[in-house]
Design a protein around this motif. Structure first.
Motif, PDB file in Angstrom:
ATOM      1  N   GLY A   1       0.818  -1.227   0.000  1.00 34.95           N
ATOM      2  CA  GLY A   1       0.000   0.000   0.000  1.00 34.95           C
ATOM      3  C   GLY A   1       0.841   1.261   0.000  1.00 34.95           C
ATOM      4  O   GLY A   1       0.312   2.374  -0.007  1.00 34.95           O
ATOM      5  N   MET A   2       2.172   1.109  -0.011  1.00 40.61           N
ATOM      6  CA  MET A   2       3.052   2.293   0.039  1.00 40.61           C
ATOM      7  C   MET A   2       3.699   2.510  -1.322  1.00 40.61           C
ATOM      8  O   MET A   2       4.632   1.788  -1.682  1.00 40.61           O
ATOM      9  N   PRO A   3       3.211   3.497  -2.097  1.00 41.30           N
ATOM     10  CA  PRO A   3       3.784   3.699  -3.435  1.00 41.30           C
ATOM     11  C   PRO A   3       5.273   4.067  -3.366  1.00 41.30           C
ATOM     12  O   PRO A   3       5.721   4.616  -2.348  1.00 41.30           O
ATOM     13  N   PRO A   4       6.074   3.761  -4.399  1.00 37.22           N
ATOM     14  CA  PRO A   4       7.484   4.171  -4.419  1.00 37.22           C
ATOM     15  C   PRO A   4       7.581   5.677  -4.146  1.00 37.22           C
ATOM     16  O   PRO A   4       6.688   6.436  -4.530  1.00 37.22           O
ATOM     17  N   GLY A   5       8.630   6.055  -3.409  1.00 32.05           N
ATOM     18  CA  GLY A   5       8.785   7.487  -3.103  1.00 32.05           C
ATOM     19  C   GLY A   5       7.995   7.896  -1.869  1.00 32.05           C
ATOM     20  O   GLY A   5       7.818   9.079  -1.588  1.00 32.05           O
ATOM     21  N   SER A   6       7.501   6.888  -1.118  1.00 36.47           N
ATOM     22  CA  SER A   6       6.743   7.179   0.109  1.00 36.47           C
ATOM     23  C   SER A   6       7.664   7.547   1.261  1.00 36.47           C
ATOM     24  O   SER A   6       8.860   7.282   1.234  1.00 36.47           O
ATOM     25  N   VAL A   7       7.043   8.115   2.323  1.00 40.78           N
ATOM     26  CA  VAL A   7       7.751   8.335   3.593  1.00 40.78           C
ATOM     27  C   VAL A   7       7.038   7.527   4.670  1.00 40.78           C
ATOM     28  O   VAL A   7       5.806   7.455   4.682  1.00 40.78           O
ATOM     29  N   LEU A   8       7.838   6.859   5.515  1.00 42.06           N
ATOM     30  CA  LEU A   8       7.294   6.064   6.632  1.00 42.06           C
ATOM     31  C   LEU A   8       7.525   6.867   7.909  1.00 42.06           C
ATOM     32  O   LEU A   8       8.673   7.211   8.226  1.00 42.06           O
ATOM     33  N   VAL A   9       6.438   7.177   8.609  1.00 43.97           N
ATOM     34  CA  VAL A   9       6.491   8.008   9.819  1.00 43.97           C
ATOM     35  C   VAL A   9       6.131   7.125  11.017  1.00 43.97           C
ATOM     36  O   VAL A   9       5.037   6.564  11.059  1.00 43.97           O
ATOM     37  N   GLU A  10       7.057   6.967  11.963  1.00 49.93           N
ATOM     38  CA  GLU A  10       6.767   6.090  13.102  1.00 49.93           C
ATOM     39  C   GLU A  10       6.615   6.870  14.389  1.00 49.93           C
ATOM     40  O   GLU A  10       7.492   7.669  14.748  1.00 49.93           O
ATOM     41  N   PHE A  11       5.499   6.640  15.070  1.00 51.52           N
ATOM     42  CA  PHE A  11       5.168   7.331  16.318  1.00 51.52           C
ATOM     43  C   PHE A  11       5.688   6.531  17.504  1.00 51.52           C
ATOM     44  O   PHE A  11       5.310   5.374  17.675  1.00 51.52           O
ATOM     45  N   GLY A  12       6.586   7.154  18.293  1.00 51.23           N
ATOM     46  CA  GLY A  12       7.141   6.444  19.441  1.00 51.23           C
ATOM     47  C   GLY A  12       8.045   5.312  18.981  1.00 51.23           C
ATOM     48  O   GLY A  12       7.900   4.169  19.387  1.00 51.23           O
ATOM     49  N   SER A  13       8.991   5.646  18.130  1.00 45.27           N
ATOM     50  CA  SER A  13       9.782   4.630  17.400  1.00 45.27           C
ATOM     51  C   SER A  13      10.730   3.838  18.296  1.00 45.27           C
ATOM     52  O   SER A  13      11.075   2.712  17.981  1.00 45.27           O
ATOM     53  N   GLY A  14      11.187   4.424  19.401  1.00 48.33           N
ATOM     54  CA  GLY A  14      12.085   3.689  20.309  1.00 48.33           C
ATOM     55  C   GLY A  14      13.286   3.124  19.574  1.00 48.33           C
ATOM     56  O   GLY A  14      14.010   3.854  18.894  1.00 48.33           O
ATOM     57  N   SER A  15      13.429   1.803  19.618  1.00 48.92           N
ATOM     58  CA  SER A  15      14.613   1.165  18.994  1.00 48.92           C
ATOM     59  C   SER A  15      14.424   0.943  17.495  1.00 48.92           C
ATOM     60  O   SER A  15      15.380   0.603  16.793  1.00 48.92           O
ATOM     61  N   SER A  16      13.249   1.103  16.983  1.00 50.52           N
ATOM     62  CA  SER A  16      12.931   0.858  15.554  1.00 50.52           C
ATOM     63  C   SER A  16      13.259  -0.562  15.096  1.00 50.52           C
ATOM     64  O   SER A  16      13.501  -0.802  13.912  1.00 50.52           O
ATOM     65  N   TRP A  17      13.265  -1.491  16.028  1.00 50.32           N
ATOM     66  CA  TRP A  17      13.570  -2.894  15.639  1.00 50.32           C
ATOM     67  C   TRP A  17      12.507  -3.435  14.686  1.00 50.32           C
ATOM     68  O   TRP A  17      12.816  -3.928  13.598  1.00 50.32           O
ATOM     69  N   LYS A  18      11.243  -3.297  15.074  1.00 52.91           N
ATOM     70  CA  LYS A  18      10.157  -3.881  14.265  1.00 52.91           C
ATOM     71  C   LYS A  18      10.100  -3.225  12.884  1.00 52.91           C
ATOM     72  O   LYS A  18       9.754  -3.832  11.883  1.00 52.91           O
ATOM     73  N   THR A  19      10.493  -1.955  12.844  1.00 49.27           N
ATOM     74  CA  THR A  19      10.414  -1.203  11.591  1.00 49.27           C
ATOM     75  C   THR A  19      11.257  -1.854  10.502  1.00 49.27           C
ATOM     76  O   THR A  19      10.916  -1.774   9.322  1.00 49.27           O
ATOM     77  N   GLU A  20      12.367  -2.520  10.933  1.00 51.77           N
ATOM     78  CA  GLU A  20      13.264  -3.136   9.937  1.00 51.77           C
ATOM     79  C   GLU A  20      12.516  -4.141   9.071  1.00 51.77           C
ATOM     80  O   GLU A  20      12.837  -4.316   7.895  1.00 51.77           O
ATOM     81  N   ILE A  21      11.489  -4.774   9.645  1.00 47.03           N
ATOM     82  CA  ILE A  21      10.716  -5.765   8.872  1.00 47.03           C
ATOM     83  C   ILE A  21      10.052  -5.079   7.672  1.00 47.03           C
ATOM     84  O   ILE A  21      10.068  -5.593   6.555  1.00 47.03           O
ATOM     85  N   LEU A  22       9.498  -3.883   7.897  1.00 48.68           N
ATOM     86  CA  LEU A  22       8.868  -3.139   6.801  1.00 48.68           C
ATOM     87  C   LEU A  22       9.935  -2.527   5.894  1.00 48.68           C
ATOM     88  O   LEU A  22       9.802  -2.545   4.670  1.00 48.68           O
ATOM     89  N   LEU A  23      11.014  -2.027   6.477  1.00 45.68           N
ATOM     90  CA  LEU A  23      12.080  -1.400   5.669  1.00 45.68           C
ATOM     91  C   LEU A  23      12.725  -2.427   4.750  1.00 45.68           C
ATOM     92  O   LEU A  23      13.133  -2.107   3.634  1.00 45.68           O
ATOM     93  N   ASP A  24      12.777  -3.670   5.188  1.00 48.23           N
ATOM     94  CA  ASP A  24      13.320  -4.746   4.340  1.00 48.23           C
ATOM     95  C   ASP A  24      12.438  -5.002   3.135  1.00 48.23           C
ATOM     96  O   ASP A  24      12.914  -5.333   2.053  1.00 48.23           O
ATOM     97  N   ALA A  25      11.120  -4.832   3.331  1.00 53.37           N
ATOM     98  CA  ALA A  25      10.156  -5.236   2.291  1.00 53.37           C
ATOM     99  C   ALA A  25       9.777  -4.096   1.342  1.00 53.37           C
ATOM    100  O   ALA A  25       9.437  -4.331   0.188  1.00 53.37           O
ATOM    101  N   VAL A  26       9.893  -2.850   1.807  1.00 49.72           N
ATOM    102  CA  VAL A  26       9.368  -1.726   1.009  1.00 49.72           C
ATOM    103  C   VAL A  26      10.286  -1.401  -0.178  1.00 49.72           C
ATOM    104  O   VAL A  26      11.492  -1.610  -0.108  1.00 49.72           O
ATOM    105  N   VAL A  27       9.635  -0.930  -1.260  1.00 51.99           N
ATOM    106  CA  VAL A  27      10.387  -0.579  -2.490  1.00 51.99           C
ATOM    107  C   VAL A  27      10.598   0.928  -2.553  1.00 51.99           C
ATOM    108  O   VAL A  27       9.637   1.698  -2.396  1.00 51.99           O
TER     109      VAL A  27
END
Ligand code: AVJ
Length: 323
Positions: A73-99
């Motif tokens: 659902g995230m078109p190329p050229g998107s920005v990912l905004v994380e609220f209360g990101s802390g260590s951003s560990w879980k975010t890596e799962i999405l960062l690995d997959a996003v184009v």
């Protein structure tokens, strides 16, 4: 026994909230966001390793299983905004997959957490543009101008939304809709209502990290506010409030005692509690209804096979309002 009058303007939010919370006529309480000082963050990292604390590992399982779907659902050229990101560990799962993500904007009150995450992500994702925002997501905030016009997806994992009452959650989701703007999406993790036999131990693990985590706030008051709490004079209790559908965590006074904070004295009766945290639990349908009232349109939802946890995709179809 109160010393000379306190100048509240000189006190930081922690001091003001502790004095106000302990001075409350009926139920003493301290807002749970004060649990996350450096020691608190360390202890929370220990909690998520405990077998009883199913939330993080279950959410990670859902994100790993459905990452391709979620980022579709995230078109190329998107920005990912994380609220209360802390260590951003879980975010890596999405960062690995996003184009071709244009940028990642982690928002957190902890400068050290933001710096640590930025350092780690720079090594893991060399080309990724990281724009940290040192801010409290509970308050209105503005995205960096250079990313504000790009397609935006918010990320709010971990069921941190559970720390907010339904009314507070609606307000928070509404302000997130304002920050992210029309046409944006929000990916949010929500712990599901289930047997208290499963939910309560998650906040009272056998190894005791849940108890140490909560008691740390009394140590913090002693460290930072010169208080004289005896943490061992309180026991930690997690209970399920079936009327409010929430886990409540309390510190229970073992005996009659008096604690002093900034020259103020606070008396405790035997069995009297300090209400330290709420974790509201939702059904998928109930949470979707709440998000509609907050102006979001629920779209897809992913859960684990045991139905313990859910990850929701919300779309913001409301016209942008000036905050
Ligand atoms: C980080 C807020 C989601 O409520 O489950 C864990 C915090 N407190 N154990 C939760 C927490 C005690 C956690 N959240």
């Amino acid at each position: 026994m109160s010393a000379e009058p306190l100048d509240f303007n000189k006190l930081d939010a922690f001091a003001v909230d502790v004095l106000a919370g302990l001075g409350a006529p009926k139920q003493k309480s301290i807002p749970c966001h004060h649990l996350y000082d450096a020691r608190g963050n360390e202890l929370f990292e220990a909690i998520i390793e405990q077998p009883e604390y199913y939330l993080s590992r279950t959410e990670i399982g859902i994100l790993e299983a459905h990452a391709a779907d979620i980022v579709a659902g995230m078109p190329p050229g998107s920005v990912l905004v994380e609220f209360g990101s802390g260590s951003s560990w879980k975010t890596e799962i999405l960062l690995d997959a996003v184009v071709r993500l244009a940028a990642y904007v982690p928002i957190d009150v902890s400068a050290s957490a933001l710096a640590g995450a930025r350092h780690r992500l720079a090594a893991r994702f060399p080309g990724l543009r990281v724009e940290p925002l040192l801010s409290d997501f509970r308050h209105p905030l503005q995205l960096p101008a250079e990313v504000a016009t790009l397609p935006r997806t918010g990320f709010f994992p971990g069921s941190t939304i559970g720390n907010f009452s339904p009314d507070e959650a609606k307000k928070l989701l509404g302000s997130m809709a304002n920050v992210l703007g029309t046409g944006s999406r929000l990916i949010i993790g929500v712990d599901l209502l289930k047997s208290p036999k499963i939910m309560v131990p998650a906040y009272d693990d056998a190894a005791g990290f849940g108890a140490i985590f909560i008691r740390n706030l009394l140590m913090r008051a002693n460290r930072e506010l010169g208080a004289d709490f005896d943490p061992d004079a309180f026991y930690h209790e997690a209970r399920f409030n079936e009327v409010e559908n929430r886990i409540e965590v309390h510190l229970v006074s073992k005996r009659a005692q008096i604690a002093h904070v900034l020259g103020r004295s606070f008396a405790f009766q035997p069995g009297e509690t300090i209400h330290m945290q709420n974790s509201y639990k939702h059904t998928v349908k109930g949470f979707q209804a709440l998000t509609r009232e907050a102006g979001w349109t629920p779209h897809r939802v992913w859960t684990d096979n045991a139905g313990l946890f859910s990850v929701h995709e919300l779309i913001n179809r409301t016209p942008k309002t000036t905050v």
